[in-house]
Write an enzyme that holds these catalytic residues in place. Structure first.
Site, short mmCIF file in Angstrom:
data_model
loop_
_atom_site.label_atom_id
_atom_site.label_comp_id
_atom_site.label_asym_id
_atom_site.label_seq_id
_atom_site.Cartn_x
_atom_site.Cartn_y
_atom_site.Cartn_z
N LYS A 49 0.82 -1.22 0.00
CA LYS A 49 0.00 0.00 0.00
C LYS A 49 0.86 1.28 0.00
CE LYS A 49 -3.97 -2.26 2.22
NZ LYS A 49 -4.96 -2.23 3.33
N GLU A 71 -9.69 -10.74 -7.68
CA GLU A 71 -8.72 -9.66 -7.48
C GLU A 71 -7.52 -9.78 -8.44
OE1 GLU A 71 -9.74 -8.91 -2.75
OE2 GLU A 71 -7.74 -9.57 -3.31
N ASN A 128 -2.06 0.29 6.70
CA ASN A 128 -1.50 -0.94 7.26
C ASN A 128 -0.64 -1.75 6.27
OD1 ASN A 128 -3.59 -1.83 5.70
ND2 ASN A 128 -4.71 -2.85 7.33
N HIS A 150 -2.18 -5.37 1.45
CA HIS A 150 -3.48 -6.04 1.25
C HIS A 150 -3.20 -7.48 0.84
CE1 HIS A 150 -7.34 -7.27 -0.40
NE2 HIS A 150 -6.65 -7.76 -1.40
P1 ATP Z 1 -7.05 -5.97 3.25
O1 ATP Z 1 -8.40 -6.29 2.64
O2 ATP Z 1 -6.53 -4.60 2.87
O3 ATP Z 1 -6.06 -7.06 3.03
P2 ATP Z 1 -7.96 -6.92 5.78
O4 ATP Z 1 -8.58 -8.03 5.00
O5 ATP Z 1 -7.01 -7.28 6.88
O6 ATP Z 1 -7.21 -5.91 4.84
P3 ATP Z 1 -10.54 -5.62 5.80
O7 ATP Z 1 -11.51 -5.79 6.92
O8 ATP Z 1 -10.78 -6.31 4.51
O9 ATP Z 1 -9.08 -6.00 6.41
O10 ATP Z 1 -10.38 -4.06 5.56
C1 ATP Z 1 -9.83 -3.56 4.35
C2 ATP Z 1 -8.96 -2.37 4.64
O11 ATP Z 1 -9.78 -1.29 5.08
C3 ATP Z 1 -7.95 -2.57 5.77
O12 ATP Z 1 -6.76 -3.22 5.39
C4 ATP Z 1 -7.68 -1.14 6.16
O13 ATP Z 1 -6.77 -0.51 5.26
C5 ATP Z 1 -9.05 -0.52 6.03
N1 ATP Z 1 -9.77 -0.56 7.32
C6 ATP Z 1 -10.33 -1.64 7.90
N2 ATP Z 1 -10.88 -1.33 9.08
C7 ATP Z 1 -10.66 0.01 9.27
C8 ATP Z 1 -10.98 0.95 10.28
N3 ATP Z 1 -11.64 0.58 11.35
N4 ATP Z 1 -10.56 2.22 10.10
C9 ATP Z 1 -9.90 2.62 9.00
N5 ATP Z 1 -9.57 1.78 7.99
C10 ATP Z 1 -9.94 0.50 8.12
MG MG Z 2 -9.79 -7.71 3.29
#
Ligand code: ATP
Ligand code: MG
Length: 143
Positions: free
Chosen positions: A12, A129, A115, A118
């Protein structure tokens, strides 16, 4: 467990901006994941919104799209035995304060939003994807 699975991974904008691409790719390779496709790109608002469409009703959606378009990302396809789960393990928990020591998010993530990486979360989303970013002939046979 499934043999020779593929998963979509994104480094990211926060991690790209901090020059952490090499360190993060090393984590994948050290875990036995093989990079079979890779490109750097700057996502448009449309691309980021479509990619994360599953989260469009969530309160953080606007922030997420803004962040994902804030700078270039590195998008890659990782291949290996049980690649989807293995990648999620190497990434660590979404919230870096909950990510295990040694994981990418533990070492490189700044917050639950910014974070570092992804990773696809299931075989069907991995397929969709990967197709979102790569044509089949842009993915190389390595194994
Ligand atoms: P990713 O899909 O990016 O791999 P993930 O599967 O661990 O991450 P998801 O729940 O799919 O987590 O959330 C997608 C993305 O949205 C997160 O990686 C983060 O960048 C963002 N995100 C998730 N929760 C929050 C939150 N509470 N506040 C801000 N951003 C968030
Ligand atoms: Mg996710």
């Amino acid at each position: 467990m499934s043999a020779n699975q593929r998963t979509l991974s994104i480094i990211k904008p926060d991690a790209v901006a901090c020059n952490e691409i090499g360190a993060i790719l090393s984590k994948f390779e050290e875990a036995g994941l093989v990079i079979v496709a890779c490109k750097m790109m700057h996502l448009t608002e449309k691309q980021a919104g479509e990619f994360y469409a599953v989260h469009k009703e969530r309160p953080f959606f606007g922030e997420l799209v803004e962040f994902m378009t804030s700078g270039p990302v590195l998008v890659q396809v990782l291949e290996g035995v049980d690649a989807i789960a293995k990648n999620r393990e190497v990434m660590g928990a979404t919230d870096p304060s909950k990510a295990e020591k040694g994981t990418i998010r533990n070492e490189f993530a700044k917050s639950v939003g910014e974070n570092a990486v992804h990773g696809s979360d299931a075989p069907d989303t991995a397929k969709t994807e990967i197709a979102f970013f790569f044509k089949e002939n842009e993915i190389c046979e390595r194994t």
